[in-house]
Design a protein around this motif. Structure first.
Motif: not given
Length: 126
Positions: A41-47, A82-102
């Motif tokens: 919330p309130g932050k830019e999307r990050e990889g 797989q997300m272990d040892s989760l922290k409050p700062e991991d709270t976010a909406v998580y997205y997946c996407a594709a890349d055609d990189i060979r």
């Protein structure tokens, strides 16, 4: 073209674990790298992480290295985070996407990614 659907989000206590899934439909799954991204919330999307089309190489953001593991199952056309040892700062909406990189993958090249899923919400809170 792919359709990607994320699932597996939810509410978890700090220190807990979750496994996110990114399920693909379409014929190109075996030829694309898949990246996981998040937007708090309130932050830019990050990889967060990515895996190559073969699954033989991966890349992680420093903030999740050692805690998150990305993998892919070609038979199920699914990429997992797989997300272990989760922290409050991991709270976010998580997205997946594709890349055609060979070869390999690079989540930092976000503009390359396409066919974004709708996201799944992860909340880490006590």
């Amino acid at each position: 073209q792919l359709q990607l659907v994320e699932s597996g989000g939810g509410l978890v206590q700090p220190g807990g674990s979750l496994r996110l899934s990114c399920e693909a439909s379409g014929n190109t799954f075996d030829y694309v790298a898949i990246g996981w991204f998040r937007q708090a919330p309130g932050k830019e999307r990050e990889g967060v992480a990515c895996t190559s089309s073969s699954g033989s190489s991966s890349m992680y953001a420093d903030s999740v290295k050692g805690r998150f593991t990305i993998s892919r199952d070609r038979a199920k056309k699914t990429v997992y985070l797989q997300m272990d040892s989760l922290k409050p700062e991991d709270t976010a909406v998580y997205y997946c996407a594709a890349d055609d990189i060979r070869l390999g993958c690079d989540y930092k090249l976000e503009d390359r990614y396409h066919d974004w899923g709708q996201g799944t919400l992860v909340t880490v809170s006590s």
